[in-house]
Design an enzyme around this catalytic site. Structure first.
Site, PDB file in Angstrom:
ATOM      1  N   HIS A 169      10.548   1.943   9.114  1.00  8.40           N
ATOM      2  CA  HIS A 169       9.618   0.899   8.682  1.00  8.40           C
ATOM      3  C   HIS A 169       8.242   1.046   9.342  1.00  8.40           C
ATOM      4  O   HIS A 169       7.213   0.977   8.678  1.00  8.40           O
ATOM      5  CB  HIS A 169      10.240  -0.460   9.014  1.00  8.40           C
ATOM      6  CG  HIS A 169       9.440  -1.606   8.539  1.00  8.40           C
ATOM      7  ND1 HIS A 169       9.364  -1.946   7.215  1.00  8.40           N
ATOM      8  CD2 HIS A 169       8.650  -2.468   9.200  1.00  8.40           C
ATOM      9  CE1 HIS A 169       8.572  -2.985   7.083  1.00  8.40           C
ATOM     10  NE2 HIS A 169       8.125  -3.326   8.280  1.00  8.40           N
ATOM     11  N   ARG A 211      12.223   7.563  -9.035  1.00  6.82           N
ATOM     12  CA  ARG A 211      13.634   7.693  -8.627  1.00  6.82           C
ATOM     13  C   ARG A 211      14.334   6.363  -8.903  1.00  6.82           C
ATOM     14  O   ARG A 211      14.476   5.521  -8.007  1.00  6.82           O
ATOM     15  CB  ARG A 211      13.722   8.028  -7.143  1.00  6.82           C
ATOM     16  CG  ARG A 211      13.209   9.413  -6.768  1.00  6.82           C
ATOM     17  CD  ARG A 211      13.357   9.641  -5.268  1.00  6.82           C
ATOM     18  NE  ARG A 211      13.317  11.026  -4.897  1.00  6.82           N
ATOM     19  CZ  ARG A 211      12.293  11.603  -4.254  1.00  6.82           C
ATOM     20  NH1 ARG A 211      11.227  10.902  -3.920  1.00  6.82           N
ATOM     21  NH2 ARG A 211      12.342  12.884  -3.931  1.00  6.82           N
ATOM     22  N   ARG A 269      13.217   9.271 -14.029  1.00  8.11           N
ATOM     23  CA  ARG A 269      14.400  10.100 -13.797  1.00  8.11           C
ATOM     24  C   ARG A 269      15.607   9.179 -13.887  1.00  8.11           C
ATOM     25  O   ARG A 269      15.662   8.143 -13.235  1.00  8.11           O
ATOM     26  CB  ARG A 269      14.363  10.760 -12.425  1.00  8.11           C
ATOM     27  CG  ARG A 269      15.578  11.676 -12.272  1.00  8.11           C
ATOM     28  CD  ARG A 269      15.556  12.441 -10.999  1.00  8.11           C
ATOM     29  NE  ARG A 269      15.792  11.582  -9.864  1.00  8.11           N
ATOM     30  CZ  ARG A 269      15.705  11.996  -8.613  1.00  8.11           C
ATOM     31  NH1 ARG A 269      15.365  13.241  -8.358  1.00  8.11           N
ATOM     32  NH2 ARG A 269      15.948  11.175  -7.621  1.00  8.11           N
ATOM     33  N   GLU A 314      17.066  22.014 -10.349  1.00  7.62           N
ATOM     34  CA  GLU A 314      17.369  21.870  -8.924  1.00  7.62           C
ATOM     35  C   GLU A 314      18.708  22.469  -8.553  1.00  7.62           C
ATOM     36  O   GLU A 314      19.139  22.399  -7.398  1.00  7.62           O
ATOM     37  CB  GLU A 314      17.289  20.397  -8.496  1.00  7.62           C
ATOM     38  CG  GLU A 314      18.084  19.437  -9.329  1.00  7.62           C
ATOM     39  CD  GLU A 314      17.875  17.962  -8.931  1.00  7.62           C
ATOM     40  OE1 GLU A 314      17.252  17.693  -7.889  1.00  7.62           O
ATOM     41  OE2 GLU A 314      18.364  17.094  -9.662  1.00  7.62           O
ATOM     42  N   ASN A 353      13.684  20.108  -3.352  1.00  4.61           N
ATOM     43  CA  ASN A 353      14.515  19.614  -2.247  1.00  4.61           C
ATOM     44  C   ASN A 353      15.964  20.057  -2.459  1.00  4.61           C
ATOM     45  O   ASN A 353      16.617  20.579  -1.550  1.00  4.61           O
ATOM     46  CB  ASN A 353      14.480  18.084  -2.160  1.00  4.61           C
ATOM     47  CG  ASN A 353      13.068  17.546  -2.092  1.00  4.61           C
ATOM     48  OD1 ASN A 353      12.150  18.277  -1.741  1.00  4.61           O
ATOM     49  ND2 ASN A 353      12.881  16.284  -2.439  1.00  4.61           N
ATOM     50  N   ASP A 354      16.452  19.826  -3.675  1.00  2.00           N
ATOM     51  CA  ASP A 354      17.827  20.224  -3.947  1.00  2.00           C
ATOM     52  C   ASP A 354      17.940  21.706  -4.272  1.00  2.00           C
ATOM     53  O   ASP A 354      18.941  22.340  -3.938  1.00  2.00           O
ATOM     54  CB  ASP A 354      18.408  19.392  -5.096  1.00  2.00           C
ATOM     55  CG  ASP A 354      18.907  18.056  -4.592  1.00  2.00           C
ATOM     56  OD1 ASP A 354      19.611  18.046  -3.565  1.00  2.00           O
ATOM     57  OD2 ASP A 354      18.578  17.028  -5.201  1.00  2.00           O
ATOM     58  N   ARG A 372      20.573  19.401   3.003  1.00  4.26           N
ATOM     59  CA  ARG A 372      19.200  18.952   3.290  1.00  4.26           C
ATOM     60  C   ARG A 372      19.128  17.853   4.343  1.00  4.26           C
ATOM     61  O   ARG A 372      18.067  17.577   4.891  1.00  4.26           O
ATOM     62  CB  ARG A 372      18.489  18.530   1.993  1.00  4.26           C
ATOM     63  CG  ARG A 372      19.160  17.413   1.248  1.00  4.26           C
ATOM     64  CD  ARG A 372      18.616  17.284  -0.166  1.00  4.26           C
ATOM     65  NE  ARG A 372      17.607  16.233  -0.278  1.00  4.26           N
ATOM     66  CZ  ARG A 372      17.154  15.755  -1.425  1.00  4.26           C
ATOM     67  NH1 ARG A 372      17.590  16.252  -2.578  1.00  4.26           N
ATOM     68  NH2 ARG A 372      16.262  14.804  -1.479  1.00  4.26           N
ATOM     69  N   CYS A 428       8.323  18.291  -8.504  1.00  6.44           N
ATOM     70  CA  CYS A 428       8.322  16.954  -7.899  1.00  6.44           C
ATOM     71  C   CYS A 428       9.057  16.930  -6.559  1.00  6.44           C
ATOM     72  O   CYS A 428       9.253  15.871  -5.979  1.00  6.44           O
ATOM     73  CB  CYS A 428       8.907  15.922  -8.846  1.00  6.44           C
ATOM     74  SG  CYS A 428      10.609  16.255  -9.296  1.00  6.44           S
TER      75      CYS A 428
HETATM   76  C1  PEP Z   1      14.405  17.222  -5.456  1.00  7.38           C
HETATM   77  O1  PEP Z   1      15.611  17.460  -5.345  1.00  7.38           O
HETATM   78  O2  PEP Z   1      13.514  18.046  -5.163  1.00  7.38           O
HETATM   79  C2  PEP Z   1      13.950  15.906  -5.929  1.00  7.38           C
HETATM   80  C3  PEP Z   1      12.688  15.666  -6.165  1.00  7.38           C
HETATM   81  O3  PEP Z   1      14.865  14.929  -6.060  1.00  7.38           O
HETATM   82  P1  PEP Z   1      15.519  14.090  -4.861  1.00  7.38           P
HETATM   83  O4  PEP Z   1      14.740  14.387  -3.622  1.00  7.38           O
HETATM   84  O5  PEP Z   1      15.438  12.662  -5.275  1.00  7.38           O
HETATM   85  O6  PEP Z   1      16.918  14.620  -4.842  1.00  7.38           O
HETATM   86 MG    MG Z   2      17.085  16.211  -6.311  1.00  8.24          MG
END
Ligand code: PEP
Ligand code: MG
Length: 599
Positions: A198, A305, A341, A441, A464-465, A475, A512
């Site tokens: 926070h 999201r 999404r 992803e 990210n994924d 991750r 993204c």
């Molecule tokens: C990703 O996986 O890069 C992504 C943007 O989705 P999230 O981080 O919500 O899994």
């Molecule tokens: Mg993802």
């Protein structure tokens, strides 16, 4: 920790809010609630002890209510955290169990609360769901508030701070931060916390430098010590020498000047010197964040999201609730586009109220995202209906997460048709003709991109994924965090082949994942011809500025060259060599590099 020739001491933590502040420290003391003793309560005073506990809870409740009411306008969007705390005060697990413990063990309320909290923490710590694990912090803040009211410990009156200081604390609860006259605060330094805590969020909203997760700051720093907080590097310097102060003052000036220019220019289009236009969009988790995207010059929302609205509820939100908030988001962003999404639930985002009757050893490889939605079409269709209805009020497109098979696209389209048909039958206003894209992803989607491209309107790379699944790195696992590298040649090649396939089939190609919001990678992403980057709203201005400082042809040439490299470190070095001057300005590089030595 690092000791130099003077008394100067450097502490390393997590940079949670950019910028540098130099000034006197103010150490927040948690007197009174640290040492809790156990007392036996006599039978005849047991009722009184329980009453004492209830009074402390109700006092805490009143304090939190007062905090919500007194929240300044710019922080209103964050006030829902206090609502969560109010709900926790009366949570069966905390409230009911503490009373039961007092009765059963005949002990004082403080001790009972402490024991119950320790137990709850243990349960939460062992949960697979990181969202729930992170709620421990909220539980700690709430219990501290009740304890303070129980022991009558005078809360250090943070509202009384009357000079400009850098606040140093073990951790700061939302209730703590809400009391402070934030105009007096030059920086936040905490032993606990992280980028997403926070205090970190508040600091970024207000542009106050913050360094968190320092672990030992409260032991190393005393009130009135001169310190430097470098929220960009994630470091704190205690007792800096004059030379160090001068160096950081220079950096601070450069940072402030640059920030002012970037903020002033955030509405300027992001276009390279040779005319390659990039749309720089925002990622949001909750409808309230739309304002941040607009205020930072976002060209739309590249990733909404939607699962977070489900996560913060206690039951599945109904179609009307979803529709109203979706409509609000698209209307606020109009004419810019919003990318919805669909539910990316499970994996690290488990719904408390819908846990199927099975255990998953590897939730990240389990019934997550589109897999979950296709297994529960009735739940999915409620969301699809809400999205199609909102589409009639603005500019939106749909993005399907975690696609690894073509049938998932086909099935989603079929459910969309069904949702549209049912809306028509109900006589409700909706729009069916909207773009449908997929998240790239999972490695399977990269390999199948040629087959999937004709079936969709766009690809959005979720790095990210993609990194997690390609490099076999959880991750959320700190032990392997150092291996989580967007510049791994396997990832760079995957980005390249996906972008090429999208271009070949003339569909959109966006990104993204977090990679989009780091200026270090912008030349590479531009060089791949990616036309939309979506990120944390606060990084939009800097990425727009970075794009404007690039030349598309040069980026293309550069990307072509680095695709020949087999080593992530070599790729990073080339980025530094080719675009280094830009990063020195962007990120205010660390002291050692400025001095010409290696970091
Ligand atoms: C990703 O996986 O890069 C992504 C943007 O989705 P999230 O981080 O919500 O899994
Ligand atoms: Mg993802």
């Amino acid at each position: 920790m690092n000791v130099s020739d003077t008394r100067e001491l450097k502490l390393y933590g997590i940079g949670a809010s950019d910028g540098i502040s130099i000034g006197q420290a103010y150490l927040v003391d948690k007197k009174g609630v640290d040492v809790i003793k156990r007392y036996v309560i006599q039978e005849r005073t047991l009722a009184n002890e329980i009453k004492r506990f209830k009074t402390a809870v109700s006092k805490s409740n009143n304090e939190l209510r007062a905090v919500i009411e007194a929240s300044p306008e710019e922080l209103r969007q964050h006030a829902n955290i206090y609502e969560t705390h109010i709900a926790l005060l009366k949570d069966k697990m905390l409230y009911g169990r503490t009373i039961a413990y007092i009765e059963k063990e005949r002990v004082n309320a403080e001790w009972a609360l402490k024991k119950v909290i320790a137990n709850i923490k243990l349960i939460f710590q062992n949960m697979d769901d990181s969202y729930l694990r992170e709620r421990i912090v909220d539980i700690e803040h709430v219990s501290e508030l009740i304890l303070r009211n129980l022991v009558g410990a005078k809360q250090e009156n943070l509202a009384d701070i009357d000079r400009r200081v850098i606040l140093v604390a073990d951790d700061l609860s939302p209730a703590d931060t809400s009391q402070i006259n934030l105009k007096k605060i030059m920086g936040f330094i905490t032993d606990g916390g992280s980028k997403t805590s926070h205090t970190g969020i508040i600091a970024r909203t207000l542009g106050i430098p913050a360094v968190m997760g320092l672990e030992t700051a409260t032991r190393m720093i005393n009130t009135e010590d001169i310190i430097i907080a470098d929220g960009t590097q994630g470091t704190v310097i205690v007792h800096p020498s004059e030379k160090t102060i001068l160096l950081y003052q220079e950096r601070q000036n450069r940072f402030e000047q640059r920030k002012a220019v970037i903020a002033r220019n955030c509405d300027i289009t992001a276009e390279t010197s040779d005319g390659f236009r990039v749309k720089v969009m925002g990622n949001i988790e909750l409808p309230e964040e739309v304002v941040a995207v607009r205020d930072h010059g976002g060209d739309g929302i590249g990733l909404y999201r939607t699962e977070f609205q489900y996560l913060r509820n206690h039951a599945f939100p109904g179609e009307a609730t979803l529709f109203n908030s979706y409509k609000d988001v698209v209307e606020k962003m109009y004419p810019n586009q919003v990318t919805f999404r669909t539910l990316d639930i499970n994996g690290d985002k488990v719904l408390r109220y819908h846990i199927d009757n099975y255990h998953e050893d590897n939730p990240a490889l389990g019934l997550r995202a589109i897999r979950y939605c296709l297994k529960h079409p009735n739940i999915f269709k409620i969301q699809l209906r809400a999205i199609l209805r909102a589409a009639a009020y603005g500019n939106l497109r749909i993005l399907i997460p975690m696609i690894s098979n073509c049938f998932e696209i086909k099935e989603t389209r079929r459910l969309l048709d069904e949702a549209a048909a049912s809306l028509a039958a109900d006589g409700l206003l909706y729009k069916r003709d909207i773009e449908v894209g997929i998240m790239i992803e999972v490695p399977a989607a990269v390999i199948m991109a040629d087959v999937m491209a004709p079936k969709v309107d766009f690809f959005s790379l979720g790095t990210n994924d993609l990194i997690q699944y390609t490099l076999a790195i959880d991750r959320g696992n700190r032990q392997v965090a150092h291996l989580f590298n967007p510049l791994h040649p396997a990832i760079v090649r995957m980005l390249k082949s996906t972008a090429d396939m999208a271009h070949k089939h003339n569909i959109g190609i966006f990104i993204c994942g977090e990679m989009a919001g780091d200026p270090l990678y912008t030349p590479l992403l531009v060089g791949l011809g990616i036309k939309e980057l979506s990120m944390n709203p606060f990084t939009i201005p800097i990425i727009k500025q970075t794009v404007r400082s690039l030349n598309f042809k040069e980026c293309q040439q550069f990307t072509h060259e680095i695709l020949q490299l087999a080593d992530a470190a070599e790729i990073a070095k080339r980025l530094q060599q080719n675009f280094g001057a830009m990063y020195y300005e962007e990120a205010d590089v660390c002291e050692e590099t400025v001095n010409g030595k290696t970091a």
